[in-house]
Design a protein around this motif. Structure first.
Motif, PDB file in Angstrom:
ATOM      1  N   ASN A 147     -32.644 -19.524  25.780  1.00 23.07           N
ATOM      2  CA  ASN A 147     -32.967 -18.255  25.128  1.00 23.07           C
ATOM      3  C   ASN A 147     -33.592 -18.546  23.771  1.00 23.07           C
ATOM      4  O   ASN A 147     -32.957 -19.160  22.906  1.00 23.07           O
ATOM      5  N   ASN A 150     -34.104 -12.449  21.755  1.00 23.35           N
ATOM      6  CA  ASN A 150     -33.238 -11.515  22.464  1.00 23.35           C
ATOM      7  C   ASN A 150     -33.680 -11.275  23.903  1.00 23.35           C
ATOM      8  O   ASN A 150     -32.854 -11.191  24.809  1.00 23.35           O
ATOM      9  N   ASN A 151     -34.980 -11.171  24.124  1.00 23.51           N
ATOM     10  CA  ASN A 151     -35.483 -10.849  25.463  1.00 23.51           C
ATOM     11  C   ASN A 151     -36.492 -11.864  25.968  1.00 23.51           C
ATOM     12  O   ASN A 151     -37.292 -11.560  26.851  1.00 23.51           O
ATOM     13  N   SER A 175     -36.306 -11.808  40.451  1.00 23.55           N
ATOM     14  CA  SER A 175     -34.959 -11.339  40.127  1.00 23.55           C
ATOM     15  C   SER A 175     -34.298 -10.788  41.376  1.00 23.55           C
ATOM     16  O   SER A 175     -34.944 -10.615  42.414  1.00 23.55           O
ATOM     17  N   ASP A 197     -34.313  -8.951  31.688  1.00 27.36           N
ATOM     18  CA  ASP A 197     -33.280  -7.924  31.751  1.00 27.36           C
ATOM     19  C   ASP A 197     -31.942  -8.625  31.958  1.00 27.36           C
ATOM     20  O   ASP A 197     -31.748  -9.342  32.949  1.00 27.36           O
ATOM     21  N   TYR A 198     -31.016  -8.434  31.017  1.00 28.59           N
ATOM     22  CA  TYR A 198     -29.743  -9.143  31.078  1.00 28.59           C
ATOM     23  C   TYR A 198     -28.860  -8.674  32.235  1.00 28.59           C
ATOM     24  O   TYR A 198     -27.864  -9.336  32.548  1.00 28.59           O
ATOM     25  N   GLU A 199     -29.204  -7.579  32.851  1.00 29.35           N
ATOM     26  CA  GLU A 199     -28.430  -7.103  33.987  1.00 29.35           C
ATOM     27  C   GLU A 199     -28.937  -7.674  35.312  1.00 29.35           C
ATOM     28  O   GLU A 199     -28.351  -7.415  36.354  1.00 29.35           O
ATOM     29  N   TYR A 201     -30.476 -10.999  37.797  1.00 27.99           N
ATOM     30  CA  TYR A 201     -30.202 -12.407  38.091  1.00 27.99           C
ATOM     31  C   TYR A 201     -31.505 -13.046  38.566  1.00 27.99           C
ATOM     32  O   TYR A 201     -32.060 -12.660  39.589  1.00 27.99           O
ATOM     33  N   TRP A 229     -30.655 -17.913  36.169  1.00 31.25           N
ATOM     34  CA  TRP A 229     -30.296 -17.337  34.875  1.00 31.25           C
ATOM     35  C   TRP A 229     -30.001 -15.856  35.063  1.00 31.25           C
ATOM     36  O   TRP A 229     -30.677 -15.175  35.837  1.00 31.25           O
ATOM     37  N   GLY A 230     -28.984 -15.374  34.337  1.00 26.25           N
ATOM     38  CA  GLY A 230     -28.709 -13.947  34.334  1.00 26.25           C
ATOM     39  C   GLY A 230     -27.314 -13.622  34.805  1.00 26.25           C
ATOM     40  O   GLY A 230     -26.446 -14.491  34.956  1.00 26.25           O
ATOM     41  N   ASN A 231     -27.114 -12.364  35.049  1.00 24.75           N
ATOM     42  CA  ASN A 231     -25.824 -11.829  35.460  1.00 24.75           C
ATOM     43  C   ASN A 231     -25.801 -11.716  36.970  1.00 24.75           C
ATOM     44  O   ASN A 231     -26.396 -10.817  37.547  1.00 24.75           O
TER      45      ASN A 231
END
Length: 371
Positions: A147, A150-151, A175, A197-199, A201, A229-231
């Motif tokens: 990272n 932030n985005n 994703s 988008d952090y929501e 994957y 990467w991600g949730n």
């Protein structure tokens, strides 16, 4: 005039003629099949070795031999050299393997492949090649995601090719909410992903090929091992693909083994547990031996009773004795009982008054004295 052929003779001649035609057509078809080979396909794998395959798409009908040479400058002579390491399938030569010392890039490479089949010479058509245009690099390795804001993400990787400046790369990602893959070209070993988008994957792949400055090829490497990467909580499908093998075959057995080992150590070292499962039987002889030898039979002292408690049970007052004596009756006095009050003798006994030899206790109201 010649006599006409009988029907049986005519049928025999027609059969022989058809058989001859079928044999000739079969030979021609096999010869044409041998000639219709797909040609030869040569690939230099990561500048480490070279393979030339002529039986990768169709099994050859004959055992071919390969001869190769490089077209040298005019001052040198060239001599064909036969393949030293044939690749075979079911005993038939299907390709040739060349080691690193036999590869010379930026010089024209020429091969000749021929065989003899049923008395005929068969040749697989080839053409002059430049090996720098036939290089297929190894897939990129060590994919890493960081990272940087932030985005924004930054994807980096390494290459196993010995000339990394000759490579260009393609990045593919998707994703868990996307239905199609997205691809981008990258000139170096770095790729910036501007918006995430952090929501979600994300899954990333990278492949490479020789760039236009080092060769003219369309041979891409295989896709690299993916990086994520991600949730992944929002994508049960991806989570089920990534997690089961590692958690079931590695984490759970290791955790179970460690838990069992800890429990065994605790059971061995905890005395309370041993007392519960294997209570100790006391030996009374030692306790009584201490009573008689050490405390000289003093039970309160052996039992641990304090001296104050022992002293509290001792009497702390004096009590005088009271002596009782009998006085003889005076003359003229009447006994304690009268006519009605005279006691009756029990059944079986005489009601006569007691004799003087065994006097009874005849008490009056004033017949005893306390001293």
């Amino acid at each position: 005039m010649d006599s006409p052929l009988s029907p049986s003779s005519a049928r025999k001649e027609a059969g022989m003629f058809l058989t001859l035609i079928l044999l000739l057509s079969g030979r021609s078809q096999r010869a044409m099949a041998a000639q219709r080979q797909q040609g030869v396909e040569c690939i230099v794998f990561n500048d480490e070795y070279l393979t030339c395959m002529w039986g990768s798409k169709e099994m050859p009908t004959a055992n071919y031999s390969l001869y190769y040479w490089y077209i040298p400058p005019r001052t040198e002579n060239h001599m064909p050299v036969e393949c030293k390491h044939y690749l075979q399938e079911e005993g038939i030569n299907t390709g040739c393997w060349f080691n690193h010392s036999e590869i010379i890039q930026f010089r024209t490479f020429y091969i000749h492949i021929n065989a003899t089949h049923e008395g005929r010479s068969l040749v697989i058509p080839t053409k002059a090649m430049k090996l720098q245009d036939l290089v297929k690099p190894a897939p990129p390795v060590n994919l890493t995601i960081q990272n940087i804001s932030n985005n924004q993400l930054q994807l980096t990787w390494d290459s196993m090719y010995n000339k990394p400046r000759c490579l260009e790369y393609a990045v593919r990602y998707k994703s868990n909410k996307d239905t199609r893959w997205t691809e981008h070209l990258a000139s170096g070993k770095i790729f910036s992903f501007p918006s995430v988008d952090y929501e979600k994957y994300y899954t990333f792949y990278v492949k490479s090929k020789i760039n236009q400055y080092c060769g003219t090829t369309q041979l891409w490497s295989e896709w690299s091992v993916p990086v994520f990467w991600g949730n992944n909580a929002t994508d049960k499908g991806v989570a089920e693909k990534q997690a089961p093998w590692f958690w079931i075959h590695v984490v759970l057995p290791t955790a179970s083994l460690m838990l069992i080992l800890v429990l065994v150590i605790l059971l061995i070292r905890m005395e309370r547990v041993w007392v519960i499962f294997m209570p100790r039987i006391p030996n009374p002889s030692k306790n009584f031996d201490e009573l008689f030898n050490t405390h000289q039979g003093n039970f309160p002292e052996w039992a641990g009773v304090s001296k104050d408690v022992v002293e509290s049970f001792k009497p702390n007052y004096n009590e005088s004795f009271c002596h009782v004596s009998e006085l003889p009756p005076k003359e003229g006095s009447s006994p304690l009982w009268g006519g009605r009050d005279k006691p009756r003798a029990p059944p079986g006994r005489s009601s006569a008054p007691a004799s003087s030899s065994s006097p009874g206790l005849i008490l009056s109201k004033k017949s005893y004295v306390g001293v």
